[in-house]
Each structure stands twice: as C-alpha cells, then as structure tokens.
Design a protein around this motif. Sequence first.
Motif, PDB file in Angstrom:
ATOM      1  N   PRO A 283       0.804  -1.238   0.000  1.00  0.00           N
ATOM      2  CA  PRO A 283       0.000   0.000   0.000  1.00  0.00           C
ATOM      3  C   PRO A 283       0.830   1.279   0.000  1.00  0.00           C
ATOM      4  O   PRO A 283       0.462   2.263  -0.638  1.00  0.00           O
ATOM      5  N   ILE A 287       0.738   4.302  -2.717  1.00  0.00           N
ATOM      6  CA  ILE A 287       0.535   5.722  -2.395  1.00  0.00           C
ATOM      7  C   ILE A 287       1.645   6.577  -2.986  1.00  0.00           C
ATOM      8  O   ILE A 287       1.398   7.666  -3.527  1.00  0.00           O
ATOM      9  N   ILE A 356      -6.666   2.285   1.967  1.00  0.00           N
ATOM     10  CA  ILE A 356      -6.487   2.747   0.582  1.00  0.00           C
ATOM     11  C   ILE A 356      -7.834   2.815  -0.130  1.00  0.00           C
ATOM     12  O   ILE A 356      -8.118   3.788  -0.849  1.00  0.00           O
TER      13      ILE A 356
END
Length: 554
Positions: A283, A287, A356
């Motif tokens: 994740p 990002i 997310i």
Amino acid sequence: MNKNNKVLALKYRPSTFDELIGQEVMVETIKNSILSNKTPNAYLFTGIRGVGKTTTARIVAKALNCINGVEKICKENLCENCEAISNSNHIDVLEMDAASKTGVEDVRDLIEFSRYGPTSAKYKIFIIDEVHMLSKQAFNALLKTLEEPPEYLKFIFATTEIKKIPITVVSRCQRFDLSRIKSSELFDFLKQISLKENGLISDDALKLIVKISEGSVRDSLSLLDRGLLSNSENEELSLEKAQQIFGFFDKSKLIELFKFIFEGNEAKVIDIYRKIYDQGVDPKVFINDFLELLYYFKNINSLTVESTNFALNDVEFNEIKKISENLDSSSLILFWQFTIKTLGELDIVSNQNLTIEMFLLRLIYLTGVKENKPQTQKKLKDETSEKVELPEIKSDGNSNSNKTINQIKNISQNKETEPKKETSKIESINTFKITSFDDLIKICNENKEIKLKYELENNVNLVKFEKLRIEISFNEKLDKNFIKDLTFKLQEWTGERWIITLSKATGEISLKEKLKKEKNQKIETIQKSKFFLDLKEKFPDIKLIDIKEKSEDK
C-alpha cells in the motif's frame, strides 16, 4: 552464463577510475590533485547508498600507492600494491567500519598505529566507512591528527549521513558529493552488463529496474541479478514479469484508475485497485506511485517524456496530457494534501488495504465528481408509493402537522407513536427545497449549521447556482472540509446528490461583502438627506457610523 559466480554487484565493482560511471567531475579533480602532488590530508565521500563511495575510496588508495602511477593504474596485471588493496590485505591500507568500531579507544588505536610510516607503499591510508557512526569523543580524538597528519598518512571517509559529522571534521577534509546516476547512463550500463551475462531482458524491464533503483548502481545490479535468476533458459524477462518479481504494477492501470476517479465511477476504481493489490503491491508503494502520478497530472505541460526518468512511456505521457486538459489545478492540489494525509493513516488501521480503498472513495466525493445517487436514496424512492413533497416547516397551525403525518404513513409502516418526532425525522431527510443561494444560507441557519453558514457568507463567491449543481470560487480562508461537509448536508436535506465544482471565475462578491456594501450605500444616502444635514448644522461633530434595521433590535 559467466563462470564467475559472484553476485553482479561485486562482480562488476569498478577497480579503476575509468570504470566509475556518473562521477566524471570528481574523478578528474582527484586525478589532477594526485598528478600535481597536491593531495589533501583527508577525503570525504558522501552520497546515497550504492553510488560508489567505498569503491572510490579503494580506487583512490590504489591510485596513491600504485607502482605505475595514477595515469597507468593497474587494470589487469595488477602490481603488488594494487593486488593487496583489491584483496583487502595490504599492510599499509587499513579499512575500518565505523558502525562496529564507534568508540574513542578504537580511534586512539588508529592514531597510535599512524605513528609508524608505511612498510611497502608510498602512503599509509585509513579508510573509514560510515564515519558518521563514530562517537563525539572519537571525532574529537581524531581532530588534531586529521588537521596535521604526517606526510605519509591519508584519511578517506565515506558516509551517507553528512549532517551527522561535526563541522570541525568536515572542514578538515576535501569533500566530494557523489551524485545519483542519471537514468539514461544507468540504463546503458545495465544493458551492457545484461549482454555480458548473456541474459535476455527487455528494455522496458531494464527501465523499470532503473526507476526502482533511484540512481543507485548497487541496487540496480542487485535487481538485475534477481531478474536474470528468475528467467528460464532462452526466456526474455518482460516488463510484466519484472513487475511481478519486484512488486510493481503497470502505470497504465494507475492512469486508468485516475480517469475513473475524475469520472466518479466508484465500482471501476475499486475494481482496478483490487487487481493492483492482488499483484502483491505494498500500500505504501501504491501511495508513493499515486503521488508521483499526481505530480505528472499537475505539471504535465512543463514536462517531456525524457524528464520523467523512464517513469512514463510515450503512450502514458500522452494519455495523462489528454486527461489533464479537463482538470482543475486546485482539485489536484487537494488530492495531493489528502494523499499525504493518508500516508499517516496507513499506520493507524491494521488492514492497510481498507485504508487505501476508503481513501480512493473520499477522492471521488471530494470535489463532487460522483454522479450516481447513493443506493439508500434509491431504495427509499422505490419504497415510496408516490412522490412526496412535504410542506415547509411552520410554527403554528395543526393542518400542516396532520398532513405531514399522513405522508409519513405512505413511506413507512412505523407506529403512530410520537408523531412530532417522526415528522422531524422525515423533514430532516428531504423536505427542504433549495432553489437559490439565499435559500441555502437560510436552511443552514434554521438547522443550526453555523460553520457552513459562516463559510457561505464570508469565504464563498457564487459563480453559478443551478438545480443540483453549485459552482463557486473561494478565498484562502475557506475550510478544507467545506465541500465535503456541504455535499453531505445537501444530500441529507434534499435527498438528492448535489455536485459542487470549483471555478477559476471570480464570481459574485461574498454575502458579507454585499451586505457591507449595501449598508455603506444606505449610510451615504442618509448622510446626503436633509434631515442629517440639518442635524450637522446644529452638531458639526456628528458622524454616522452604523445603521440598524428595526428587526435587528429585537
């Protein structure tokens, strides 16, 4: 494959200045200083991991002690000194790891050893790797010897943390900042290595390795080694396979995800993200790539394909340029702020994947781009036997109250207990009709949404007000959550989804400024009236500061 079974990072480690890549200015400076016999007492090499700090230190040690001199430094048939330095067993070249020997006693032993001249070489050389790990006392013990060492003694320091070294030490060294290797140069270097290793690898896969390594030669060679080892015989390492091996995903998928975010397509956004997540992408990596792409969307008109350092190919670059034509810069900046904030939230929620997904949904609702009405609203409409238009709330009379209760029965089969509370509940969902900006402010006041009312009156400039759509501009004092809060309240009050867009147009002046302007005009009119002029003759010092309507006094 080559019979030499060393890992690529060690196998292709430079042994001469000519083999170093990306550090031409530093190499030329060091060579000239050795040739002119003006070598410094201490060298200090700094830079990110894997750009050649320790390697350069060893090459400098060779250049200073090579029997053939710096211009003819040994490449293949190594002299006695070069061979011993390469094997890390030269008696006059001591290499120390400051991470494991940080104390003042270690430095004192070093200084004691420095009192004796070289045995077989021209210079006695101390190479201290990760020198920033030395203690404060150790640095202090080193200062005097560092400033005025014997002619035969040289220090070579290497560090990734230059700021942790005392300035008194840095000022006594000749400092060289090793730069990150340029993407094009690193790509050519890896291409040559892959050919030497008879490894089949596509150019796109090499470009991915260059991007991941971030200018570090050691990182790129380690990744290349890993990629080639995963290949079957006579099989080319493709971009898709490289992405799976290194845990990276196709940029075109992320661009497609951006496109659906801007279109407000919730289902597609979640579907694409889950496919990316299923590839094993971390994740935080997602990002960071998301932020990188945001940067490209914001600044695409001032960039070229080459300036993106292989992060984008021609097709991706043109796709971003096409999508960005219809985007507002202020929305992208808001996206950036929300994305940075989400990085901190990843450490709070145990399941980062959920963070997310919620982050992506928040982006859809952030600028009011989602056009589909919520399922709860649709369900409510399906259950309603007829279209319900509830009357405006009035403080007196029973007719309206009875009528409202009857309409509630059409919507719900709840018991008729406490009809006043039921009326209030339904009215708060979709009884309000908002047909103008003034209606919106009035309803904010009636529902005690003081913060929203304040923002609308003071910091919002109306550009256009249409059914289910409001276009505004704003000043820098507007609360960052205003659009999200207002969208939520409008849906709660009207039962319909409103779209709020930000405009580059100036719009009308804020309500506060408008009222102030109107009041000033009234004051000016009164000051010109006969009544006020007569008063001024009797009281010359009189001034009209403010006026109040009768309703304001109540």
